[in-house]
Write a protein that holds these residues in place. Structure first.
Motif, PDB file in Angstrom:
ATOM      1  N   VAL A 118       0.841  -1.197   0.000  1.00 38.97           N
ATOM      2  CA  VAL A 118       0.000   0.000   0.000  1.00 38.97           C
ATOM      3  C   VAL A 118       0.879   1.253   0.000  1.00 38.97           C
ATOM      4  CG1 VAL A 118      -1.677   1.315   1.379  1.00 38.97           C
ATOM      5  CG2 VAL A 118      -1.943  -1.162   1.127  1.00 38.97           C
ATOM      6  N   THR A 120       3.420   3.692  -1.180  1.00 36.72           N
ATOM      7  CA  THR A 120       3.799   3.968  -2.570  1.00 36.72           C
ATOM      8  C   THR A 120       5.296   3.836  -2.834  1.00 36.72           C
ATOM      9  OG1 THR A 120       3.888   6.344  -2.056  1.00 36.72           O
ATOM     10  CG2 THR A 120       1.817   5.492  -2.957  1.00 36.72           C
ATOM     11  N   PRO A 196      -9.783  -0.784  -5.014  1.00 33.45           N
ATOM     12  CA  PRO A 196      -8.975   0.431  -4.958  1.00 33.45           C
ATOM     13  C   PRO A 196      -9.419   1.386  -3.850  1.00 33.45           C
ATOM     14  CG  PRO A 196      -9.411  -0.140  -7.235  1.00 33.45           C
ATOM     15  CD  PRO A 196     -10.221  -1.090  -6.393  1.00 33.45           C
ATOM     16  N   ALA A 197     -10.730   1.491  -3.615  1.00 32.58           N
ATOM     17  CA  ALA A 197     -11.220   2.375  -2.553  1.00 32.58           C
ATOM     18  C   ALA A 197     -10.794   1.869  -1.181  1.00 32.58           C
ATOM     19  CB  ALA A 197     -12.744   2.489  -2.627  1.00 32.58           C
ATOM     20  N   GLU A 198     -10.796   0.548  -0.987  1.00 34.24           N
ATOM     21  CA  GLU A 198     -10.369  -0.014   0.293  1.00 34.24           C
ATOM     22  C   GLU A 198      -8.873   0.195   0.508  1.00 34.24           C
ATOM     23  OE1 GLU A 198     -13.725  -3.572   0.705  1.00 34.24           O
ATOM     24  OE2 GLU A 198     -11.836  -3.945  -0.357  1.00 34.24           O
ATOM     25  N   VAL A 199      -8.106   0.107  -0.562  1.00 36.08           N
ATOM     26  CA  VAL A 199      -6.663   0.353  -0.461  1.00 36.08           C
ATOM     27  C   VAL A 199      -6.398   1.810  -0.113  1.00 36.08           C
ATOM     28  CG1 VAL A 199      -4.506   0.448  -1.787  1.00 36.08           C
ATOM     29  CG2 VAL A 199      -6.006  -1.549  -1.955  1.00 36.08           C
ATOM     30  N   SER A 200      -7.157   2.716  -0.733  1.00 41.42           N
ATOM     31  CA  SER A 200      -7.029   4.135  -0.400  1.00 41.42           C
ATOM     32  C   SER A 200      -7.364   4.381   1.063  1.00 41.42           C
ATOM     33  CB  SER A 200      -7.941   4.963  -1.303  1.00 41.42           C
ATOM     34  OG  SER A 200      -7.872   6.334  -0.981  1.00 41.42           O
ATOM     35  N   MET A 201      -8.412   3.712   1.549  1.00 42.78           N
ATOM     36  CA  MET A 201      -8.788   3.809   2.964  1.00 42.78           C
ATOM     37  C   MET A 201      -7.666   3.285   3.852  1.00 42.78           C
ATOM     38  SD  MET A 201     -11.609   1.575   5.040  1.00 42.78           S
ATOM     39  CE  MET A 201     -10.587   0.123   4.725  1.00 42.78           C
ATOM     40  N   ARG A 203      -4.486   3.121   3.289  1.00 42.61           N
ATOM     41  CA  ARG A 203      -3.370   4.057   3.314  1.00 42.61           C
ATOM     42  C   ARG A 203      -3.690   5.246   4.216  1.00 42.61           C
ATOM     43  NH1 ARG A 203      -3.255   5.118  -1.702  1.00 42.61           N
ATOM     44  NH2 ARG A 203      -1.938   3.373  -2.293  1.00 42.61           N
ATOM     45  N   THR A 204      -4.917   5.731   4.136  1.00 40.36           N
ATOM     46  CA  THR A 204      -5.335   6.853   4.975  1.00 40.36           C
ATOM     47  C   THR A 204      -5.287   6.485   6.455  1.00 40.36           C
ATOM     48  OG1 THR A 204      -6.776   7.732   3.244  1.00 40.36           O
ATOM     49  CG2 THR A 204      -7.250   8.431   5.498  1.00 40.36           C
ATOM     50  N   GLY A 240      -5.555  -0.814  -7.583  1.00 39.34           N
ATOM     51  CA  GLY A 240      -5.508   0.589  -7.952  1.00 39.34           C
ATOM     52  C   GLY A 240      -4.100   1.083  -8.203  1.00 39.34           C
ATOM     53  N   MET A 241      -3.090   0.265  -7.826  1.00 41.62           N
ATOM     54  CA  MET A 241      -1.687   0.655  -8.003  1.00 41.62           C
ATOM     55  C   MET A 241      -1.022  -0.148  -9.120  1.00 41.62           C
ATOM     56  SD  MET A 241      -0.740   0.919  -3.939  1.00 41.62           S
ATOM     57  CE  MET A 241       0.940   1.493  -4.170  1.00 41.62           C
TER      58      MET A 241
END
Length: 272
Positions: A118, A120, A196-201, A203-204, A240-241
Motif C-alpha cells: 500500500v 507507494t 482500490p477504494a479499500e486500499v485508499s482507505m 493508506r489513509t 488501484g496501483m
C-alpha cells in the motif's frame, strides 16, 4: 467452531508422542514461503490431516504440514502453510496452532506472509518488518468465553510485535545487506483482493501493506503470552496501483525472493 482447552491438550499430547518436544519458537510460513522448513535439520514432518483438531490447508503455495527440528541452532516447529478465515474455518480454528505451539513450550512465534504493498515507496519483492497491525477482518479470535489458563480476558496489545526483536531483525538485515522496509500490516478477511477504494482507505488509516492472515495469529499469540515478530513479503502493489491482481503473481514473487527471505529468517532465528 470454538476450540476448547481439552482439544488443545489432545492435539499437544499427540504431537509430543510424535517427538515434538519443547520447541523454542514457532514459525508460520505463508504463501510461497514454506521452503524454509525444508532446511530444518533432523525433521519430523506430519501432514495437518493427521493431527487431531487441525484443519486442512487448501490454498496453492501452502504444503499443509507441520515440521519439527533444528534450524540455526534452535529447536523450532514450523507450519508449511497456514489456515485462513476465508477458507471457511472459524477464527478459533485458524489460530489453533498458535495455542499448540505455546503448550508445547515455545516462547516466541514468527509470522510471515505474502502481502500487497500500500505504501507507494514499496515494490514487489520487498521484505517488510511488521511494526504493528490494524485488525480489519471484522472479527476477533478472542470473542467468546475466556479460559483463564489460555490467557487474560483483556490482553494488552500496546506492543504486539516485540520491539527488541525488531531491533535484532534490523541488525540482521543490515549484515545481509537486505533493504528491509518497515510498516503496519492491515488484515482483511478475504478471499477477494481489496478494492482500490479499500486500499485508499487503508493508506489513509496508516497501513503500509494489506493481506488476509497474520492479525488473528498475532492476537492469539499475545493473549497466550508469546513474543511475536513478523515479516511480510510484498508480492504485488495493492488494487488501484497496478493493472490487476492474481495469486499466481504472489507465488512467483515469493519464489523469486526466496533465498533472501530464507537467509534473513535463518539469521533472525539464530539471533533471538
Amino acid at each position: 467452531m470454538t476450540i476448547t482447552h481439552k482439544q488443545l491438550i489432545e492435539t499437544t499430547e499427540y504431537l509430543r508422542e510424535k517427538g515434538f518436544l519443547e520447541p523454542e519458537l514457532g514459525l508460520i510460513l505463508g504463501s510461497g514461503l514454506g521452503d524454509l522448513a525444508d532446511e530444518i535439520e533432523n525433521p519430523i514432518v506430519i501432514p495437518y490431516t493427521e493431527i487431531p483438531h487441525f484443519p486442512a490447508s487448501t490454498v496453492k503455495g501452502h504444503k499443509g504440514q507441520l515440521v519439527y527440528g533444528t534450524l540455526s541452532g534452535k529447536v523450532v516447529i514450523a507450519m508449511q502453510g497456514r489456515f485462513h478465515f476465508y477458507e471457511g474455518y472459524s477464527i478459533q480454528e485458524v489460530t489453533l496452532p498458535i495455542r499448540v505451539m505455546k503448550l508445547l513450550g515455545a516462547h516466541t512465534v514468527g509470522l510471515t506472509n505474502a502481502a500487497g504493498g500500500v505504501n507507494t515507496t514499496f515494490t514487489p519483492g520487498d521484505l517488510m518488518l511488521i511494526t504493528d497491525h490494524i485488525n480489519f477482518t471484522g472479527t476477533n479470535p478472542l470473542i467468546g468465553p475466556n479460559e483463564e489458563e489460555m490467557g487474560p480476558r483483556f490482553p494488552d496489545m500496546s506492543e504486539t510485535y516485540d520491539k527488541e526483536y525488531q531491533s535484532r531483525i534490523r541488525g540482521e538485515a543490515q549484515k545481509l545487506n537486505v533493504a528491509l522496509k518497515e510498516g503496519v500490516y492491515m488484515g482483511f478477511s478475504g478471499p477477494t483482493y481489496e478494492t482500490p477504494a479499500e486500499v485508499s482507505m487503508a493508506r489513509t488509516l496508516g497501513a503500509d501493506a494489506v493481506g488476509m492472515s497474520t492479525v488473528p495469529e498475532a492476537i492469539v499469540a499475545r493473549h497466550a503470552g508469546l513474543r511475536v515478530f513478523g515479516v511480510s513479503c510484498i508480492t504485488n502493489l495493492a488494487a488501484g496501483m497496478q493493472s490487476n491482481l492474481n495469486h499466481k503473481e504472489v507465488v512467483e514473487v515469493t519464489q523469486r525472493v526466496n533465498q533472501v527471505f530464507k537467509s534473513l529468517l535463518k539469521n533472525v532465528v539464530a539471533a533471538i
